[in-house]
Design a protein around this motif. Structure first.
Motif, PDB file in Angstrom:
ATOM      1  N   ASP A  60       0.787  -1.277  -0.071  1.00 38.86           N
ATOM      2  CA  ASP A  60      -0.015  -0.037  -0.026  1.00 38.86           C
ATOM      3  C   ASP A  60       0.938   1.383  -0.066  1.00 38.86           C
ATOM      4  N   GLU A  88      -0.477   0.894  -8.941  1.00 33.76           N
ATOM      5  CA  GLU A  88      -1.490   0.096  -8.800  1.00 33.76           C
ATOM      6  C   GLU A  88      -2.173   0.356  -7.502  1.00 33.76           C
ATOM      7  N   SER A  89      -3.511   1.132  -7.584  1.00 33.92           N
ATOM      8  CA  SER A  89      -4.203   1.035  -6.100  1.00 33.92           C
ATOM      9  C   SER A  89      -5.052  -0.226  -5.997  1.00 33.92           C
ATOM     10  N   ASP A  90      -5.351  -0.884  -6.721  1.00 33.66           N
ATOM     11  CA  ASP A  90      -6.183  -2.207  -6.455  1.00 33.66           C
ATOM     12  C   ASP A  90      -5.199  -3.364  -5.858  1.00 33.66           C
ATOM     13  N   SER A  92      -5.864  -6.298  -5.076  1.00 36.73           N
ATOM     14  CA  SER A  92      -5.843  -7.501  -5.818  1.00 36.73           C
ATOM     15  C   SER A  92      -5.120  -7.620  -7.132  1.00 36.73           C
ATOM     16  N   ALA A  93      -5.065  -6.595  -8.063  1.00 39.12           N
ATOM     17  CA  ALA A  93      -4.354  -6.286  -9.170  1.00 39.12           C
ATOM     18  C   ALA A  93      -2.653  -6.369  -8.889  1.00 39.12           C
TER      19      ALA A  93
END
Length: 109
Positions: A60, A88-90, A92-93
């Motif tokens: 994060d 990348e904020s997601d 899961s991605a």
């Protein structure tokens, strides 16, 4: 120094991931994303450039994660000269990207 500013890596799934290349001396962003500690170098006079991942991870807050990351082995620490960053904020991605790149790396080993 490695002259490329961006680099793409292909995972085992065939997905391409596009990273920004930062010198080791530049701090990582305090943003969510995938980061790779890498050895980047020319392959020869006309052969282009190469990126060899030494550690692939995600967080994060990439800057904080790097500060708390388990140390690289002495050999890998010696080679480490750049960081590849994919914002990348997601979560899961990010996990999918890291898993995909690890699977691809194990196929090549």
């Amino acid at each position: 120094m490695f002259k490329e500013k961006k680099w793409s890596l292909t995972g085992a799934s065939g997905a391409e991931y596009h990273f920004d290349i930062l010198p080791k001396s530049q701090e990582l962003p305090q943003s969510p994303g995938v980061f790779i500690l890498a050895y980047t170098h020319p392959r020869g006079h006309v052969a282009g450039w190469a990126v060899n991942p030494l550690l692939v991870s995600h967080a994060d807050n990439m800057r904080r994660a790097l500060a708390s990351e388990a140390e690289l082995s002495r050999d890998r620490k010696f080679l480490w000269n750049s960081n590849l960053v994919l914002l990348e904020s997601d979560a899961s991605a990010r996990e999918t990207c890291v898993r995909d790149l690890h699977i691809q790396e194990s196929k090549q080993a």
